[in-house]
Scaffold this active site. Sequence first.
Site, PDB file in Angstrom:
ATOM      1  N   HIS A  99     -14.853  23.047  -7.656  1.00 34.38           N
ATOM      2  CA  HIS A  99     -16.029  23.306  -6.830  1.00 34.38           C
ATOM      3  C   HIS A  99     -15.793  23.119  -5.346  1.00 34.38           C
ATOM      4  O   HIS A  99     -16.641  23.468  -4.518  1.00 34.38           O
ATOM      5  CB  HIS A  99     -17.207  22.444  -7.283  1.00 34.38           C
ATOM      6  CG  HIS A  99     -18.523  23.157  -7.213  1.00 34.38           C
ATOM      7  ND1 HIS A  99     -18.734  24.281  -6.427  1.00 34.38           N
ATOM      8  CD2 HIS A  99     -19.699  22.892  -7.818  1.00 34.38           C
ATOM      9  CE1 HIS A  99     -19.976  24.683  -6.566  1.00 34.38           C
ATOM     10  NE2 HIS A  99     -20.595  23.861  -7.392  1.00 34.38           N
ATOM     11  N   ASP A 127     -17.314  28.788  -5.728  1.00 39.42           N
ATOM     12  CA  ASP A 127     -18.738  28.575  -5.987  1.00 39.42           C
ATOM     13  C   ASP A 127     -19.161  29.270  -7.271  1.00 39.42           C
ATOM     14  O   ASP A 127     -18.426  30.087  -7.837  1.00 39.42           O
ATOM     15  CB  ASP A 127     -19.587  29.038  -4.804  1.00 39.42           C
ATOM     16  CG  ASP A 127     -19.340  30.489  -4.469  1.00 39.42           C
ATOM     17  OD1 ASP A 127     -19.416  30.850  -3.275  1.00 39.42           O
ATOM     18  OD2 ASP A 127     -19.062  31.295  -5.403  1.00 39.42           O
TER      19      ASP A 127
END
Lengths: 368, 461
Positions: free
Chosen positions: B431, B435
């Site tokens: 992350h 995304d």
Amino acid sequence: MMSNVRRMVSLFKGVCRTRTCPVHTWTSGAGLVLQSRSTDVFQNLALEDWIEANVDLRQRGVLLLWRNRPAVVIGRHQNPWTECDLQAATKAGIHVARRRSGGGTVFHDLGNLNLTFFTSKKNYDRRRNLKMITDALRRVRPELDVQATDRLDIVLNGHLKISGTASRLRRDSSYHHCTLLHSADRSALSAVLRPSTSGIHSNATPSVPSPVANLVDHAPTLQWEELLEALVDQYNEEFGCTSALTSIDPSDEASFPGIGLFVSELSSWEWTFGKTPKFSVRTVLDLSEHRSAQLHLEVKNGLVASCQVLVPPDWIPQSLADQLSQVLVGERFCRHGAAAAAVSTLLRLDGTGGRLEELSKAVLRAMG
Amino acid sequence: MLTHQYHHRCFRVQNLRSDRTVPRLTVTLGRNLQTIGYRTLYTCTANHGPIVQFKLSDIGEGIMEVTVKEWYVKEGDKVSQFDSICEVQSDKASVTITSRYDGVIRKLYYDVDATALVGKPLVDIETEASEEDVVETPAMAREEHTHQEIKGHKTQATPAVRRLAMENNIKLSEVVGSGKDGRILKEDILNFLSKQTGAILPPAPFQDIRTPPTAPPPSAAPRPVFTGKDRMEPLKGFHRAMVKTMTAALQIPHFGYCDEVDLSQLVQLRSDLKSTSEGRGVKLSYMPFFIKAASLGLLHFPILNASVDEGCQNITYKASHNVGVAMDTSQGLLVPNVKNVQLLSVFDIAQELNRLQTLGAAGQLGAADLSGGTFTLSNIGSIGGTYAKPVILPPEVAIGALGKIQVLPRFDPSGQVVRAHIMAVSWSADHRIIDGATMCRFSNLWKDYLENPARMVLDLK
């Protein structure tokens, strides 16, 4: 198959036609001459184990004739990494096997005949067996100058080795086996009979190289079948019995119950590699930019018992090299498999811009 | 065969043996140190048997010395008659020396690679009380014929052998002894019994088959035996490396994204192509399609095929699609990768997979195949399961876990219920640089190729 076995059983019961022959003949029963139909080295070695375990040798002896597809056969206490280039052997599809008898490394192929003389411990006499072979050869080709030496080799013309010997003794049985070079392909040898890796220090039984020759080089008309027949006849005469050559199939578990277990043991890693006497590896690893590292490994039972990699301090931190050493301990001394997996896993965290990877690959190359 | 006092002694010895840190008398006598130390720590027992020196017997051929190559026992081990004690080598002969007694090994006279002399002691064995000391002197000539008439003579046999005969109602005078001077050995009793009953030996094709009471061939690696106790062992080798890597892996902030894929058309395609592939000698599974589709997807979303450095300062977009395939092997989870999938056809990938699977099954995967991966697929569904939460393998940034293919009811475009081949996929991504939207779009593209395999043909390079 059963008819073969029945024939063998009847041979055991069979008539022993004593002729005038030397002193020590079997007290009763006949000798037995068997020929293996298999050319798989593990099956044939397992057959030797089976005969030794299952046949009562006090009453009779057994001669087994066999040959293998190309294979490297090392002695009981030898080091496979020093005796042959394992990578080259795998590539060429050549099996590497450890036999149960002592002695040095031999290369088997279909032009090499193996003879195994099974006797009780009382009748163990290697020189007599070799005499039988040289007598047979002289009978069939009187012009051949063959002689058994003190080292229990058979030499042609005084110096060319055509046979090597090894044997195994247990509580009450023994066998003596030897090679006999009829028409072996010597070119395949050189690529394989050299060390896998440099820097090995070991007390394992070394192999003593000698110049070799094939029988057909000096007696070109000698056929394989003719040779076998001469040996069988001479065996019968020397040991005072009569026995026809009986062909057997060692892959037949029904005729040889339990032989499968011997085969799996003989072909296992634990036997072939794990039984190597302990040894150490000390070598220098060449790295890029003219740098180098020192490697010191101790190997016990074929597993890495300890490992030390010393690197130049400005190249990568010694602690990283130590991490590499630590993940090798306990794994098999082999550049593939668990060691490769351990190293690759560690390399996932490599922040050295490829240097740890270079070092790791150099260390793995130094392993068998 | 061992008496009560044996067990007592052996247990005591084992107790002493296990604690190496117990301070011992520092008597400097070389390899005798341990033995002497233990004897003095040894509290008195009521009676202990005599120590018999088991001497190295004649090997034959006038050989007077051998090299000890391997010990099968160590001091403190219990041995039975006929157990293997050691392996010696002499002049290309490898000899297995077996014990003549039941007892406990008290002393080994030689180290490995030392030279042992025929006729000299090899090991000390503590036997039962009143066992006679058998001295084997080197034979000068060949052994005499061993079968002898012993009727009318006092029969020689150890108490253990006498007991065995008594238990089986055998008169010792009827047994032919094969030991020295006609001594009756345990083997002779067993042979006698087998001839009597024929029950001891199994039927076999060879007449006169004798299954000797020797130890079974040395077994392969020892298996852990369930003793009901906890077992502790250090983590070594590969497992140690995994600990390091997985600890680092969970430092990466993961997010997950899951979906299901309708593979009905792919199932059809694969069954059409299977025979062609097998005709070329290559087994075709679904994985080559999954891998190729992933590579096609990575061309559009190269950030999923990237790597970040330690401080997350730089991101490297990797040019090669080296797709790792998680494999469950006897060594554990290994992830070899197929290199440069962007250049390979589905068939090429299948071929490579076959090669890697064969090596993996044999435990022979090399470092080259196991390193350099940029993206990983884990077909956990081949074992079982649907959704998973895979862990990213550093230095990669994404991973996909594929569940099993199930036949489930689904609605087709016209609203009818049809059989569909459904597989779940679970993605995890780093992350810090990826995304949710990116992962979702990549997954949709990958899914689209697999649900409509004909579209792969348009984009194949």
